[in-house]
Write an enzyme that holds these catalytic residues in place. Sequence first.
Site, PDB file in Angstrom:
ATOM      1  N   ASN A   1       0.879  -1.174   0.000  1.00 23.36           N
ATOM      2  CA  ASN A   1       0.000   0.000   0.000  1.00 23.36           C
ATOM      3  C   ASN A   1       0.915   1.223   0.000  1.00 23.36           C
ATOM      4  O   ASN A   1       1.514   1.545   1.023  1.00 23.36           O
ATOM      5  CB  ASN A   1      -0.884  -0.048   1.260  1.00 23.36           C
ATOM      6  CG  ASN A   1      -1.674   1.234   1.457  1.00 23.36           C
ATOM      7  OD1 ASN A   1      -1.732   2.080   0.574  1.00 23.36           O
ATOM      8  ND2 ASN A   1      -2.283   1.366   2.635  1.00 23.36           N
TER       9      ASN A   1
ATOM     10  N   LYS B   1       0.166   4.270  -0.270  1.00 17.91           N
ATOM     11  CA  LYS B   1      -0.432   5.480   0.341  1.00 17.91           C
ATOM     12  C   LYS B   1      -0.159   6.697  -0.557  1.00 17.91           C
ATOM     13  O   LYS B   1      -0.143   6.557  -1.772  1.00 17.91           O
ATOM     14  CB  LYS B   1       0.073   5.659   1.775  1.00 17.91           C
ATOM     15  CG  LYS B   1      -0.124   4.373   2.588  1.00 17.91           C
ATOM     16  CD  LYS B   1       0.108   4.531   4.065  1.00 17.91           C
ATOM     17  CE  LYS B   1      -0.115   3.174   4.750  1.00 17.91           C
ATOM     18  NZ  LYS B   1       0.003   3.250   6.201  1.00 17.91           N
TER      19      LYS B   1
ATOM     20  N   HIS C   1      -9.544   1.525   4.870  1.00 24.09           N
ATOM     21  CA  HIS C   1      -8.260   1.607   5.580  1.00 24.09           C
ATOM     22  C   HIS C   1      -8.427   2.524   6.796  1.00 24.09           C
ATOM     23  O   HIS C   1      -9.167   3.504   6.744  1.00 24.09           O
ATOM     24  CB  HIS C   1      -7.180   2.155   4.636  1.00 24.09           C
ATOM     25  CG  HIS C   1      -5.810   2.059   5.233  1.00 24.09           C
ATOM     26  ND1 HIS C   1      -5.346   2.984   6.145  1.00 24.09           N
ATOM     27  CD2 HIS C   1      -4.824   1.144   5.080  1.00 24.09           C
ATOM     28  CE1 HIS C   1      -4.126   2.625   6.527  1.00 24.09           C
ATOM     29  NE2 HIS C   1      -3.786   1.517   5.899  1.00 24.09           N
TER      30      HIS C   1
ATOM     31  N   GLU D   1      -6.693   4.820   8.001  1.00 26.79           N
ATOM     32  CA  GLU D   1      -6.423   6.250   7.779  1.00 26.79           C
ATOM     33  C   GLU D   1      -7.651   6.928   7.180  1.00 26.79           C
ATOM     34  O   GLU D   1      -7.936   8.086   7.461  1.00 26.79           O
ATOM     35  CB  GLU D   1      -5.184   6.408   6.878  1.00 26.79           C
ATOM     36  CG  GLU D   1      -3.915   6.075   7.656  1.00 26.79           C
ATOM     37  CD  GLU D   1      -2.779   5.525   6.812  1.00 26.79           C
ATOM     38  OE1 GLU D   1      -2.809   5.671   5.583  1.00 26.79           O
ATOM     39  OE2 GLU D   1      -1.855   4.933   7.413  1.00 26.79           O
TER      40      GLU D   1
ATOM     41  N   GLU E   1      -5.744  -4.962  10.409  1.00 30.03           N
ATOM     42  CA  GLU E   1      -4.654  -4.017  10.661  1.00 30.03           C
ATOM     43  C   GLU E   1      -4.896  -3.297  11.987  1.00 30.03           C
ATOM     44  O   GLU E   1      -5.661  -2.324  12.026  1.00 30.03           O
ATOM     45  CB  GLU E   1      -4.594  -2.983   9.534  1.00 30.03           C
ATOM     46  CG  GLU E   1      -4.382  -3.593   8.168  1.00 30.03           C
ATOM     47  CD  GLU E   1      -3.802  -2.565   7.210  1.00 30.03           C
ATOM     48  OE1 GLU E   1      -2.684  -2.780   6.747  1.00 30.03           O
ATOM     49  OE2 GLU E   1      -4.454  -1.540   6.948  1.00 30.03           O
TER      50      GLU E   1
ATOM     51  N   GLY F   1       2.481   1.823  10.762  1.00 32.41           N
ATOM     52  CA  GLY F   1       3.495   2.868  10.612  1.00 32.41           C
ATOM     53  C   GLY F   1       4.216   3.197  11.907  1.00 32.41           C
ATOM     54  O   GLY F   1       4.911   4.211  11.992  1.00 32.41           O
TER      55      GLY F   1
ATOM     56  N   SER G   1       3.238  -2.585  10.322  1.00 29.85           N
ATOM     57  CA  SER G   1       4.683  -2.730  10.499  1.00 29.85           C
ATOM     58  C   SER G   1       5.206  -4.125  10.143  1.00 29.85           C
ATOM     59  O   SER G   1       6.146  -4.623  10.767  1.00 29.85           O
ATOM     60  CB  SER G   1       5.098  -2.329  11.919  1.00 29.85           C
ATOM     61  OG  SER G   1       4.731  -0.977  12.163  1.00 29.85           O
TER      62      SER G   1
HETATM   63  P1  PGA Z   1       2.749  -0.100   7.650  1.00 26.20           P
HETATM   64  O1  PGA Z   1       1.298   0.211   6.992  1.00 26.20           O
HETATM   65  O2  PGA Z   1       3.217  -1.398   7.024  1.00 26.20           O
HETATM   66  O3  PGA Z   1       3.599   1.075   7.278  1.00 26.20           O
HETATM   67  O4  PGA Z   1       2.527  -0.240   9.114  1.00 26.20           O
HETATM   68  C1  PGA Z   1       0.360  -0.813   6.794  1.00 26.20           C
HETATM   69  C2  PGA Z   1      -0.896  -0.239   6.180  1.00 26.20           C
HETATM   70  O5  PGA Z   1      -1.261   0.889   6.518  1.00 26.20           O
HETATM   71  O6  PGA Z   1      -1.544  -0.886   5.346  1.00 26.20           O
END
Ligand code: PGA
Length: 261
Positions: free
Chosen positions: A9, A11, A97, A99, A170, A176, A216
């Site tokens: 992803n 982003k 997601h 976010e 997630e 992140g 992560s």
């Molecule tokens: P990350 O993000 O691997 O940077 O933790 C995962 C995601 O948001 O899908």
Amino acid sequence: MPKHYFIGNWKMNKLEEEAKSFLSEFCSKFTPNSKYADTGFAPVLTVLSGIKNNFGKGSGLLLGSQNIHWLENGAHTGEVSAGMLKEQGVTFALIGHSERRQFYGETDSSVASRTKTCLSSGLTAVVCIGESKEEREKGITLKVVETQLLGAIQELTSLITPENLIIAYEPVWAIGTGLTATPEDAEVVHDYIRSKLVEILGQNIGEQISILYGGSAKAENISALVSKKNINGALVGGASLEPGSWLGLVNNGREAVSAKA
Ligand code: PGA
């Protein structure tokens, strides 16, 4: 065993030239082989047309979107429809997601509308669910995950097949942050999601839906995660942005899947 996936992803990252140079390096080292897992990317919309030739038959790579609107067209500034995505070779879309839920007003009801359109347009929906740090501390992780899961799919059971729905678990506190759920903690939630899928969709379909872990994930921890029965790959942000770290994750992940097969 459900199909396994490793999905990057991206982003809001990468200009077209950066996406092209990532793919040229990655593809020169990547062996297309979907026997044990499929590999895909969800880049920003602006790079789709410039990179779509790297995807499709023989590439071993799937092209995805980070969002999808439920209508075909109209006055919906900033949104994108299934037809527009399919025209660019997109075959899956991330939906819900955290976010988008946290910062852009995504709700269980809009997640369900996007998922419905995805399924009825022949695209695969990657529905993201997961608890916040506060929710985990309160001990309501499974309840939160169940509400989000049911909110997304319980009205859509007649449209769902093992190929057109993927769930991504997630935990928000792991995204992140460098904090990964332990494989054991993640498996508790994945196992619960599996039991709900079987309850809603029946054994034949429920047992074959892929459940990805996200938060992560990296080359160093992917094997232990994927070795768990119900962790069927990963949705990955940070570690998917560099060809080397992404290749390491995909290769280690595939090896762990093959050991489980
Ligand atoms: P990350 O993000 O691997 O940077 O933790 C995962 C995601 O948001 O899908």
